[in-house]
Design a protein around this motif. Structure first.
Motif, PDB file in Angstrom:
ATOM      1  N   ALA A  90       0.836  -1.209   0.000  1.00 52.63           N
ATOM      2  CA  ALA A  90       0.000   0.000   0.000  1.00 52.63           C
ATOM      3  C   ALA A  90       0.871   1.259   0.000  1.00 52.63           C
ATOM      4  N   ARG A  91       1.933   1.246   0.787  1.00 55.98           N
ATOM      5  CA  ARG A  91       2.791   2.438   0.853  1.00 55.98           C
ATOM      6  C   ARG A  91       3.526   2.659  -0.460  1.00 55.98           C
ATOM      7  N   ASN A  92       3.991   1.584  -1.066  1.00 56.29           N
ATOM      8  CA  ASN A  92       4.705   1.729  -2.336  1.00 56.29           C
ATOM      9  C   ASN A  92       3.793   2.238  -3.438  1.00 56.29           C
ATOM     10  N   HIS A  93       2.536   1.808  -3.421  1.00 61.39           N
ATOM     11  CA  HIS A  93       1.578   2.294  -4.413  1.00 61.39           C
ATOM     12  C   HIS A  93       1.419   3.814  -4.299  1.00 61.39           C
ATOM     13  N   LEU A  94       1.238   4.291  -3.089  1.00 66.00           N
ATOM     14  CA  LEU A  94       1.077   5.730  -2.891  1.00 66.00           C
ATOM     15  C   LEU A  94       2.388   6.470  -3.156  1.00 66.00           C
ATOM     16  N   LEU A  95       3.509   5.838  -2.841  1.00 60.06           N
ATOM     17  CA  LEU A  95       4.801   6.476  -3.060  1.00 60.06           C
ATOM     18  C   LEU A  95       5.062   6.693  -4.551  1.00 60.06           C
ATOM     19  N   CYS A  96       4.673   5.721  -5.373  1.00 60.95           N
ATOM     20  CA  CYS A  96       4.817   5.876  -6.824  1.00 60.95           C
ATOM     21  C   CYS A  96       3.982   7.052  -7.329  1.00 60.95           C
ATOM     22  N   LEU A  97       2.741   7.144  -6.851  1.00 65.43           N
ATOM     23  CA  LEU A  97       1.886   8.256  -7.265  1.00 65.43           C
ATOM     24  C   LEU A  97       2.473   9.589  -6.814  1.00 65.43           C
ATOM     25  N   ALA A  98       3.031   9.618  -5.616  1.00 67.95           N
ATOM     26  CA  ALA A  98       3.607  10.853  -5.094  1.00 67.95           C
ATOM     27  C   ALA A  98       4.814  11.288  -5.923  1.00 67.95           C
ATOM     28  N   GLN A  99       5.681  10.351  -6.283  1.00 65.18           N
ATOM     29  CA  GLN A  99       6.870  10.696  -7.056  1.00 65.18           C
ATOM     30  C   GLN A  99       6.510  11.206  -8.443  1.00 65.18           C
ATOM     31  N   LEU A 100       5.455  10.656  -9.039  1.00 63.27           N
ATOM     32  CA  LEU A 100       5.033  11.107 -10.364  1.00 63.27           C
ATOM     33  C   LEU A 100       4.527  12.546 -10.334  1.00 63.27           C
ATOM     34  N   SER A 101       4.000  12.972  -9.193  1.00 62.87           N
ATOM     35  CA  SER A 101       3.397  14.304  -9.097  1.00 62.87           C
ATOM     36  C   SER A 101       4.242  15.282  -8.294  1.00 62.87           C
ATOM     37  N   GLY A 102       5.448  14.888  -7.905  1.00 68.77           N
ATOM     38  CA  GLY A 102       6.303  15.790  -7.147  1.00 68.77           C
ATOM     39  C   GLY A 102       5.818  16.038  -5.738  1.00 68.77           C
ATOM     40  N   ILE A 103       5.156  15.049  -5.144  1.00 68.17           N
ATOM     41  CA  ILE A 103       4.633  15.171  -3.783  1.00 68.17           C
ATOM     42  C   ILE A 103       5.648  14.561  -2.823  1.00 68.17           C
ATOM     43  N   PRO A 104       5.992  15.219  -1.745  1.00 68.85           N
ATOM     44  CA  PRO A 104       6.997  14.670  -0.820  1.00 68.85           C
ATOM     45  C   PRO A 104       6.541  13.357  -0.193  1.00 68.85           C
ATOM     46  N   ALA A 105       7.499  12.492   0.110  1.00 67.06           N
ATOM     47  CA  ALA A 105       7.200  11.153   0.623  1.00 67.06           C
ATOM     48  C   ALA A 105       6.502  11.207   1.975  1.00 67.06           C
ATOM     49  N   ARG A 106       6.767  12.244   2.760  1.00 66.94           N
ATOM     50  CA  ARG A 106       6.126  12.308   4.079  1.00 66.94           C
ATOM     51  C   ARG A 106       4.602  12.395   3.977  1.00 66.94           C
ATOM     52  N   ARG A 107       4.124  12.900   2.822  1.00 70.78           N
ATOM     53  CA  ARG A 107       2.682  13.006   2.634  1.00 70.78           C
ATOM     54  C   ARG A 107       2.052  11.622   2.547  1.00 70.78           C
ATOM     55  N   VAL A 108       2.793  10.634   2.060  1.00 67.08           N
ATOM     56  CA  VAL A 108       2.274   9.271   1.950  1.00 67.08           C
ATOM     57  C   VAL A 108       1.907   8.734   3.327  1.00 67.08           C
ATOM     58  N   ASP A 109       2.804   8.905   4.279  1.00 67.33           N
ATOM     59  CA  ASP A 109       2.526   8.418   5.637  1.00 67.33           C
ATOM     60  C   ASP A 109       1.380   9.199   6.279  1.00 67.33           C
ATOM     61  N   GLU A 110       1.249  10.476   5.914  1.00 63.43           N
ATOM     62  CA  GLU A 110       0.144  11.269   6.469  1.00 63.43           C
ATOM     63  C   GLU A 110      -1.209  10.719   6.014  1.00 63.43           C
TER      64      GLU A 110
END
Length: 418
Positions: A90-110
């Motif tokens: 689940a975290r890796n799925h969101l992390l991939c989406l975040a990296q594609l959009s320039g969203i910091p990784a800390r937002r994934v855990d939030e």
């Protein structure tokens, strides 16, 4: 704000959305309602740039979705919770989406904490339940902290605690000034969550108003009256008195009376004057479900004959407005077909004799070159018939020979006598 103007989408000869115009304003939860096949999903896909409209346009903040700079940071959406690679955590799925959009990784855990999946963040999504998949889809929609959010059936598969959480989340997002657009078939949830409603049927706009006005405009309030069950003459006396005073009285299955045209104090005075004892005198206010069912009666394509025989389609109180008749784009044109109204003992989904065979989504002809109803064109010859139609019997090439008559049993033999 989301704004659609003259939005129309055709798949070959089938019109999924026709001349649809509406606005979804910030600061409120806007419910998107309509029967199955009414065009809700197609409309949401056009809002997100996944489908191109045949005519008209839809914009978000004044721009089409595809022209928004870094759109995932401005618009979040949940259309299909299963659109996740099952082998990813689940975290890796969101992390991939975040990296594609320039969203910091800390937002994934939030967002994992917001949706309550922090304890299963390292588990593969293929092992998730339906409700957990919905939570992961909501987390993906919230990832960019967008101002515009679209949700298609967000409470599907959630338990009561999860449903309450989604309800509060939608209200909190709208209270922050965001634009929240929610499609759902759960009327009870829409009644508790939505502030405004957009209702469509057969691809056309039926209603665009706040929820209170929608209920009041599409329902008829009435009074429920009960007299002692052991004294039927009292019920008859009250019915005569109410009718004489100008009220409309309908008997109900449990022995009560449904009264319209008279206020409650007047009903009480008439009962007192007629020396009739009342066991119940209460106002009935229609629910969102009742108002919605009444509004969309003329836009439902698939209706069970069992429901009609069982009396589930109840008559409306006298004096109420008839349900709107929804015109169907293309009706009367060659190849047009819609399921006939149900008839007792009939086959509501069979094609009428002599009608052309429809394609897999109702379009009788071939779709546009290189394009199927939902993207890729189907393989040649695939699903050329209506999937709900009964196949026509094939005429045999040669009539079969009549079977030989069985020989008469010989009753003199013991085995034949048996």
């Amino acid at each position: 704000m989301i704004e659609a103007v003259g939005l129309t989408k055709r798949y070959g000869a089938k019109t999924a959305v026709y001349n649809l115009s509406f606005q979804v304003r910030p600061g409120a939860v806007t419910g998107f309602l309509g029967p199955n096949g009414s065009g809700k999903s197609t409309t949401m896909r056009m809002i997100l740039g996944l489908d191109n409209p045949s005519s008209g346009q839809v914009t978000i903040g004044g721009f089409p979705y595809r022209k928004l700079p870094n759109a995932p940071r401005q618009v979040g959406a949940l259309l299909d919770a299963k659109a996740v690679h099952g082998g990813r955590h689940a975290r890796n799925h969101l992390l991939c989406l975040a990296q594609l959009s320039g969203i910091p990784a800390r937002r994934v855990d939030e967002v994992l904490g917001v949706v309550g999946l922090q304890d299963v963040a390292r588990k593969r999504s293929k092992g998730f339940s339906l409700g957990m998949g919905q939570r992961l889809g909501i987390a993906a929609a919230l990832l960019g902290d967008p101002q515009v959010l679209l949700f298609d059936e967000p409470v599907n598969g959630l338990d009561p605690e999860g449903i309450l959480w989604v309800r509060n989340l939608m209200k909190a997002l709208a209270a922050e000034g965001r634009t929240v657009f929610v499609s759902s078939h759960l009327m009870s949830e829409m009644a508790l969550t939505a502030d405004h409603l957009i209702v469509i049927g057969r691809g056309q706009l039926l209603a665009d108003q706040n929820i209170k006005d929608f209920i009041s405009h599409n329902s008829a309030d009435f009074a429920r009256v009960r007299t002692p069950d052991t004294e039927p003459q009292q019920r008859e006396k009250l019915t005569a008195a109410l009718t004489e005073a100008g009220g409309q009285v309908l008997p109900e299955q449990d022995g009560g009376l449904r009264v319209t045209g008279l206020p409650l104090p007047r009903i009480s005075d008439l009962a007192h004057a007629a020396d009739v004892r009342l066991w119940e005198l209460s106002p009935h206010q229609a629910s969102l479900e009742e108002a919605y069912m009444r509004m969309t009666q003329g836009a439902v394509d698939y209706r069970s004959t069992i429901d009609q025989r069982a009396g589930l389609q109840q008559e409306l109180p006298p004096g109420s407005m008839p349900p709107p008749q929804i015109p169907v784009p293309g009706q009367g044109q060659p190849g047009w077909y819609a399921p006939p109204p149900p008839q007792q003992g009939g086959r509501p989904f069979a094609m009428p004799p002599g009608a052309p065979q429809a394609g897999p989504y109702g379009a009788p002809g071939a779709p546009a070159a290189g394009q199927g109803p939902y993207g890729a064109a189907p393989a040649p010859g695939a699903a050329d018939a209506n999937p709900y139609a009964q196949p026509a019997p094939q005429a045999p090439a040669q009539p079969p020979a009549a079977p030989a008559a069985p020989a008469a049993p010989d009753l003199t033999k013991p085995e034949d006598a048996r």
